[in-house]
Design an enzyme around this catalytic site. Structure first.
Site, mmCIF file in Angstrom:
data_model
loop_
_atom_site.group_PDB
_atom_site.id
_atom_site.type_symbol
_atom_site.label_atom_id
_atom_site.label_comp_id
_atom_site.label_asym_id
_atom_site.label_seq_id
_atom_site.Cartn_x
_atom_site.Cartn_y
_atom_site.Cartn_z
ATOM 1 N N LYS A 1 0.830 -1.205 0.000
ATOM 2 C CA LYS A 1 0.000 0.000 0.000
ATOM 3 C C LYS A 1 0.866 1.257 0.000
ATOM 4 O O LYS A 1 0.643 2.175 -0.771
ATOM 5 C CB LYS A 1 -0.920 0.020 1.231
ATOM 6 C CG LYS A 1 -1.988 -1.049 1.205
ATOM 7 C CD LYS A 1 -2.920 -0.933 2.397
ATOM 8 C CE LYS A 1 -2.223 -1.118 3.739
ATOM 9 N NZ LYS A 1 -1.563 -2.421 3.902
ATOM 10 N N THR A 2 1.825 1.275 0.909
ATOM 11 C CA THR A 2 2.665 2.465 0.999
ATOM 12 C C THR A 2 3.503 2.600 -0.275
ATOM 13 O O THR A 2 3.697 3.698 -0.793
ATOM 14 C CB THR A 2 3.560 2.382 2.254
ATOM 15 O OG1 THR A 2 2.717 2.236 3.393
ATOM 16 C CG2 THR A 2 4.395 3.628 2.412
ATOM 17 N N ASP B 1 -2.130 7.824 3.818
ATOM 18 C CA ASP B 1 -1.729 6.454 4.174
ATOM 19 C C ASP B 1 -2.381 6.089 5.519
ATOM 20 O O ASP B 1 -2.744 6.980 6.291
ATOM 21 C CB ASP B 1 -0.195 6.401 4.309
ATOM 22 C CG ASP B 1 0.340 4.963 4.223
ATOM 23 O OD1 ASP B 1 -0.472 4.027 4.064
ATOM 24 O OD2 ASP B 1 1.565 4.786 4.313
ATOM 25 N N GLU B 2 -2.520 4.821 5.804
ATOM 26 C CA GLU B 2 -3.086 4.368 7.083
ATOM 27 C C GLU B 2 -4.440 5.034 7.355
ATOM 28 O O GLU B 2 -4.719 5.502 8.463
ATOM 29 C CB GLU B 2 -2.137 4.674 8.253
ATOM 30 C CG GLU B 2 -0.716 4.167 8.062
ATOM 31 C CD GLU B 2 -0.516 2.718 8.454
ATOM 32 O OE1 GLU B 2 -1.520 2.046 8.784
ATOM 33 O OE2 GLU B 2 0.634 2.247 8.407
ATOM 34 N N GLN C 1 -5.890 -3.246 10.505
ATOM 35 C CA GLN C 1 -4.800 -2.591 11.230
ATOM 36 C C GLN C 1 -5.255 -1.316 11.920
ATOM 37 O O GLN C 1 -4.455 -0.432 12.205
ATOM 38 C CB GLN C 1 -3.641 -2.291 10.283
ATOM 39 C CG GLN C 1 -2.990 -3.555 9.748
ATOM 40 C CD GLN C 1 -1.738 -3.240 8.940
ATOM 41 O OE1 GLN C 1 -0.741 -2.801 9.496
ATOM 42 N NE2 GLN C 1 -1.791 -3.452 7.645
ATOM 43 N N ARG D 1 4.898 -7.229 10.999
ATOM 44 C CA ARG D 1 6.102 -6.411 10.847
ATOM 45 C C ARG D 1 7.287 -7.292 10.462
ATOM 46 O O ARG D 1 8.319 -6.827 10.026
ATOM 47 C CB ARG D 1 6.467 -5.658 12.154
ATOM 48 C CG ARG D 1 5.466 -4.659 12.690
ATOM 49 C CD ARG D 1 4.969 -3.719 11.666
ATOM 50 N NE ARG D 1 3.713 -4.188 11.112
ATOM 51 C CZ ARG D 1 3.217 -3.766 9.947
ATOM 52 N NH1 ARG D 1 3.857 -2.883 9.220
ATOM 53 N NH2 ARG D 1 2.072 -4.236 9.490
HETATM 54 P P1 ATP Z 1 1.555 -2.071 5.951
HETATM 55 O O1 ATP Z 1 0.146 -2.555 5.897
HETATM 56 O O2 ATP Z 1 2.332 -2.763 6.985
HETATM 57 O O3 ATP Z 1 1.646 -0.579 5.992
HETATM 58 P P2 ATP Z 1 2.039 -1.927 3.132
HETATM 59 O O4 ATP Z 1 0.842 -2.529 2.507
HETATM 60 O O5 ATP Z 1 2.094 -0.461 3.170
HETATM 61 O O6 ATP Z 1 2.239 -2.551 4.555
HETATM 62 P P3 ATP Z 1 4.631 -1.773 1.947
HETATM 63 O O7 ATP Z 1 5.339 -1.310 3.146
HETATM 64 O O8 ATP Z 1 4.346 -0.789 0.890
HETATM 65 O O9 ATP Z 1 3.296 -2.523 2.382
HETATM 66 O O10 ATP Z 1 5.370 -3.004 1.287
HETATM 67 C C1 ATP Z 1 5.841 -4.099 2.055
HETATM 68 C C2 ATP Z 1 7.189 -4.551 1.562
HETATM 69 O O11 ATP Z 1 7.070 -5.200 0.295
HETATM 70 C C3 ATP Z 1 8.145 -3.399 1.346
HETATM 71 O O12 ATP Z 1 9.441 -3.824 1.674
HETATM 72 C C4 ATP Z 1 8.026 -3.141 -0.123
HETATM 73 O O13 ATP Z 1 9.194 -2.529 -0.630
HETATM 74 C C5 ATP Z 1 7.860 -4.544 -0.676
HETATM 75 N N1 ATP Z 1 7.109 -4.587 -1.947
HETATM 76 C C6 ATP Z 1 5.891 -4.074 -2.176
HETATM 77 N N2 ATP Z 1 5.496 -4.323 -3.448
HETATM 78 C C7 ATP Z 1 6.481 -5.030 -4.039
HETATM 79 C C8 ATP Z 1 6.679 -5.593 -5.349
HETATM 80 N N3 ATP Z 1 5.762 -5.487 -6.319
HETATM 81 N N4 ATP Z 1 7.830 -6.253 -5.574
HETATM 82 C C9 ATP Z 1 8.760 -6.371 -4.612
HETATM 83 N N5 ATP Z 1 8.640 -5.886 -3.377
HETATM 84 C C10 ATP Z 1 7.515 -5.204 -3.073
HETATM 85 MG MG MG Z 2 2.173 0.890 4.757
#
Ligand code: ATP
Ligand code: MG
Length: 736
Positions: A35-36, A220-221, A251, A601
Site C-alpha cells: 500500500k505504501t 496512508d493508514e 490494522q 512487521r
Molecule cells: P503495511 O500494511 O504494513 O503498511 P504496506 O501494505 O504499506 O504494509 P509496503 O510497506 O508498501 O506494504 O510493502 C511491504 C514490503 O514489500 C516493502 O518492503 C516493499 O518494498 C515490498 N514490496 C511491495 N510491493 C512489491 C513488489 N511489487 N515487488 C517487490 N517488493 C515489493
Molecule cells: Mg504501509
C-alpha cells in the site's frame, strides 16, 4: 515517455492502482501488500506522467517516522529533493498551515504548542481559577473531555449540557480553557487540527486557495483517521481535487483515541464513484509468518475480509519461547540478537516490540550489558524519564546533600511553596560563599521571609527524615519509601494524569529495578551503587538515529514498519491483550488487530515470547500465555525450549550459576547473565513433597524443583490456588 522505472517494481494489481484514472480512489489491502509503495509510486506517476506539479500534491501519513520514510522513498524515486511536496503527519501539516496563516487563525505569530503535560498544567490553573476542586475535576479527565470534543470538531458553543450538571461544568471548563489558551497564545495538539480545519472552511478565500493548489490529496493508514482528520481531508479535497487513500481495516489500532475505521465505508459514500483496488500479494513476510497473522486476525468478527498470500517459501517456523520470568525473556532475546549479528546481520534488522513502554527497561538492561546499541522509539529510555529522574534526585540528595542539581530538581516538587525568589537567594548565597544549595539553605534564613523560610525548612526536614527512615532498609524498600514519602507518587497520581498512569508504573518499575540489583562488593552502599548504575545507564546506550542499532518500540508505534527479525514479547493475558480490554469485545478485537500488526512487521523471523512470571510495576504476576498464542496453528510453531524435564534432584544444591548439574536448564552456562550479578537465593533445603507456605498463595506441597542460582524454580501445588511455578529467589517460601 518511458515509464518503466515507475511500473517495473510493481505487480499487476499495484500497477493498476498506481496508474488509475484521476478520481477518488481507495486501496484496501492487507499488511505488507505494498500500500505504501503504491502510494509513493502514485506520487511519482502523478508528477512524471500526469504532469502534476509536486507543488500540487499533499501526502499525509501517520507518524513522523513514516513521513520521513515516505519522503525518502519519493526523493529516491523522483531523484529530486522533495521540498516542494507537502508530506507529513496530520499534525505536522496542520501546524505548517497555521504557521503560514496565523493571522487568519487568530493566533499570535509566535504561538507555542502545548504537549499533553503542558495542557494539563494549564487546565489545572483554569480549574482553580474557577474555584473548583481539582480532585473533583481531575485535569486529566477534563483534558480528555476537551480533546475528545475537538477530535469531533466541536467547540463549546456546539455542545449542549443535556440537563447534566457535570457535563455543564465540563463545557464551562472547556470554554475557560479556550480563553486561557487564547490569552497565552498557545494551542494543543487537537487544536492544530481543529483550527486548521476551521480556517480552511471559513477564512475567506483560504480554502479555495488550497483546494486549487492541492489537486491530489493522498492519505496512508486511512483506517486510523478520526472524525476531524477525515473532515479536514474532505474540506481540503472539496469537489474538484482527487483523494487517494490507502488502508487496512485489520490494522485499525487507535479506536481508543477516536479513530473511526468506519471512515473507510464513509469515504465510499461521501465521494462519488470511488474506485476500489485490492492488493493480495504480500511481499514482506514468509509464508509461515503470514499464515500465523492471518489465523490470528481470522478470529475477529465484522472484518471486510481480505486474502493475502506470498510467493515466498514457508520460511522458518514461528519460534515460541516460554521464559521463566522477564529477565529470562530478555536474556533469550538478546542472545538471539547476538547470534544474528555474529552471523553477519545488522543490529537494525532486529525489532523488539512490546505492548507497554515499561517493558523496555529489562531489555535495555540486557542490551546495555551486552554492549549492543539500541534505540527506543516513541519513548525515553528508562532512566531518562522525568519521573525516574525525580525519584533519583531524592535518592541522590539522601546520599549527598550537596548535590545541587538534585536539590533544585525536587526542592519544590511536589509544590511546597518554594518559589523562584527563594531559589535566587540560595543561588546567590551559594555562589558568594562557595557553598552548596543545601548548606546555603541553613544560612539564608534572614534573607528570606518567614513563610519562605518555613517552607524551605520543611523540605530540609523531609530529606533528613527520609534519610533516617530508610537507614538499614533493603534497597528496593528504600526506593519505594522515598517515592511514597517524598510525595512524588501522590504528585503523579493527581497531576500529570494523561501520562500519570504510565509515570506511576515507571516509578514502580524503578522499585523492581532496585529489587533485582545487587551491587558489586566495592565498599559503596547499595544505594550509592544503584545511583551510579542509573547515571551510567542514562548517559550512554541510546544510539544515534543513524547508527546501526536494535530497534525497540511499542506495537502501536511499529505500524507501517518492517524488520527482518521481530521479537513480539510479553505475550501474556492481562499484558497483551491488555487487562483493560479482555472483558470488552471491541477492546479485545482491537488488541487482536494490534497483534496482527505486530506479527506482520516480521519479514523473515518471528519470535513470540512470554514469561510465566513477570515482575512489572513492582508486583509479580503469573499471567497465562496470551490467548493470541493459541490462535496460531500449532503446525507453524516451534517451541524453542520446551519446559525442561528435570531429573528431579532431591534437593537443589546451592551451586553458582553455570555449575551445570543434571537438571539445570540447557541454556544455563552459555546464557548471558548481563554482566551484573543478581540475587542468588537458592535455598539448599527444599525437598520434593515438602509442605511450604507462601505469603499470598497459602500452603502447598513442593512438586518439582529445577534450575539453579538466580533461575532456580520450584513448582508448588497450593491448596487453594492450584499449581504454580515460582522463582525461588522471590517466593520466600517457608517450610511448614
Ligand atoms: P503495511 O500494511 O504494513 O503498511 P504496506 O501494505 O504499506 O504494509 P509496503 O510497506 O508498501 O506494504 O510493502 C511491504 C514490503 O514489500 C516493502 O518492503 C516493499 O518494498 C515490498 N514490496 C511491495 N510491493 C512489491 C513488489 N511489487 N515487488 C517487490 N517488493 C515489493
Ligand atoms: Mg504501509
Amino acid at each position: 515517455m518511458d515509464v518503466s522505472h515507475i511500473l517495473a517494481p510493481l505487480n499487476d494489481a499495484q500497477r493498476q492502482a498506481v496508474t488509475a484514472p484521476l478520481k477518488p480512489t481507495l486501496v484496501l489491502a492487507g499488511a505488507g501488500s505494498g500500500k505504501t509503495r503504491v502510494l509513493t509510486h502514485r506520487v511519482e506517476w502523478l508528477v512524471q506522467v500526469e504532469g502534476v506539479s509536486p507543488h500540487g500534491i499533499l501526502a499525509v501519513t501517520f507518524t513522523n517516522k513514516a513521513a520521513a520514510e515516505m519522503r525518502h522513498r519519493i526523493e529516491q524515486q523522483l531523484g529530486l529533493p522533495s521540498a516542494p511536496l507537502w508530506i507529513g503527519t496530520f499534525h505536522g501539516v496542520c501546524h505548517r498551515l497555521l504557521r503560514m496563516h496565523w493571522r487568519e487563525a487568530g493566533l499570535p505569530q509566535g504561538f507555542q504548542i502545548l504537549d499533553g503535560e503542558d495542557q494539563q498544567r494549564l487546565i489545572k490553573k483554569v480549574i482553580r481559577g474557577l474555584n473548583l476542586d481539582d480532585t473533583r475535576w481531575v485535569p486529566r479527565e477534563v483534558a480528555w473531555f476537551i480533546n475528545a470534543q475537538k477530535d469531533e470538531g466541536l467547540r463549546p458553543r456546539h455542545l449542549k449540557d443535556e440537563g447534566d450538571p457535570t457535563r455543564r461544568q465540563m463545557i464551562k471548563l472547556y470554554e475557560a480553557y479556550e480563553e486561557a489558551c487564547r490569552r497565552n497564545g498557545v494551542v494543543d495538539f487537537a487544536e492544530l487540527l481543529l483550527r486548521s480545519y476551521e480556517i480552511l472552511k471559513d477564512a475567506p478565500g483560504l480554502g479555495d486557495h488550497y483546494r486549487s493548489r492541492f489537486r491530489h490529496v493522498l492519505v496512508d493508514e486511512f483506517q486510523d483517521t478520526n472524525t476531524i482528520q477525515y473532515e479536514w481531508m474532505k474540506v481540503l479535497v472539496g469537489s474538484a481535487s482527487v483523494p487517494y487513500v490507502v488502508g487496512d481495516d485489520d490494522q485499525s489500532i487507535y479506536r481508543w483515541r477516536g479513530a473511526r475505521v468506519e471512515n473507510l465505508q464513509q469515504y465510499r459514500k461521501d465521494f462519488r464513484d470511488v474506485q476500489l483496488f485490492r492488493l493480495e500479494q504480500n511481499y514482506r513476510s514468509t509464508g509461515n509468518i503470514l499464515d500465523a497473522a492471518n489465523a490470528i486476525i481470522g478470529n475477529n468478527s465484522g472484518r471486510i475480509g481480505k486474502k493475502l498470500w506470498t510467493s515466498e517459501g514457508k520460511g522458518s517456523a514461528i519460534r515460541l519461547f516460554r521464559a521463566y520470568n522477564e529477565r529470562d525473556e530478555a536474556e533469550f532475546v538478546v542472545n538471539k540478537i547476538r547470534e544474528w549479528i555474529a552471523q553477519g546481520g545488522n543490529r537494525r534488522d532486529n525489532a523488539i516490540l512490546y505492548r507497554s513502554n515499561a517493558q523496555s527497561r529489562v531489555f535495555e538492561e540486557y542490551l546495555l550489558a551486552a554492549r549492543i546499541p539500541y534505540r527506543v522509539y516513541g519513548g525515553l529510555r528508562f532512566f531518562e524519564r522525568q519521573e525516574i529522574k525525580d525519584a533519583l534526585a531524592y535518592l541522590r540528595l539522601i546520599s549527598n546533600r550537596d548535590d545541587d542539581a538534585s536539590f533544585e530538581r525536587v526542592v519544590n516538587l511536589p509544590t511546597r511553596g518554594i518559589g523562584a525568589r527563594t531559589l535566587e537567594v540560595l543561588r546567590a548565597h551559594s555562589r558568594a560563599h562557595s557553598k552548596s544549595m543545601w548548606q546555603s539553605a541553613f544560612e539564608c534564613n534572614d534573607e528570606l521571609g518567614t513563610k519562605a523560610a518555613s517552607c524551605l525548612q520543611a523540605f530540609l526536614t523531609l530529606i533528613e527524615k527520609l534519610d533516617a527512615e530508610t537507614q538499614g532498609l533493603p534497597l528496593h524498600e528504600q526506593v519505594d519509601h522515598v517515592i511514597q514519602a517524598s510525595g512524588l507518587a501522590g504528585h503523579y497520581q493527581k497531576e500529570k494524569a494523561d501520562k500519570g498512569e504510565a509515570r506511576l508504573e515507571n516509578l514502580e518499575e524503578l522499585v523492581s529495578a532496585a529489587r533485582g540489583f545487587e551491587p558489586e562488593d566495592d565498599g559503596m552502599t547499595p544505594l550509592m551503587a544503584f545511583l551510579s548504575h542509573a547515571v551510567l545507564e542514562s548517559g550512554e546506550g541510546q544510539a544515534e538515529e543513524w547508527e546501526d542499532c536494535v530497534q525497540m518500540m511499542t506495537l502501536h508505534s511499529a505500524k507501517g514498519l518492517e524488520f527482518p527479525v521481530v521479537f513480539l514479547c510479553g505475550l501474556e493475558d492481562g499484558l497483551f491483550p491488555h487487562q483493560r480490554s479482555v472483558t470488552d469485545m471491541h477492546g479485545l478485537e482491537e488488541e487482536r488487530r494490534l497483534c496482527y500488526v505486530g506479527c506482520t512487521r516480521a519479514m523473515r523471523h518471528l519470535y513470540l515470547t512470554y514469561a510465566e512470571q513477570r515482575r512489572m510495576h513492582g508486583i509479580d504476576s503469573y499471567g497465562a500465555p496470551s490467548r493470541f498464542i493459541a490462535e496460531v496453528p500449532a503446525r507453524l510453531v516451534e517451541e524453542v525450549r520446551p519446559k525442561v524435564q528435570v531429573s528431579r534432584p532431591a534437593y537443589v544444591p546451592s551451586s553458582r550459576p553455570g555449575g551445570g548439574y543434571p537438571g539445570s536448564r540447557p541454556n544455563a552456562g552459555n546464557g548471558y547473565v548481563g554482566g551484573r550479578r543478581f540475587q542468588d537465593d537458592t535455598p539448599g533445603s527444599l525437598k520434593l513433597g515438602q509442605r511450604v507456605r507462601h505469603a499470598k498463595f497459602g500452603d502447598g506441597v513442593v512438586l518439582n524443583l529445577e534450575g539453579q542460582g538466580s533461575n532456580a524454580r520450584v513448582q508448588v501445588n497450593f491448596e487453594r490456588q492450584g499449581t504454580k511455578w515460582l522463582m525461588m529467589g522471590y517466593a520466600n517460601l517457608q517450610v511448614v
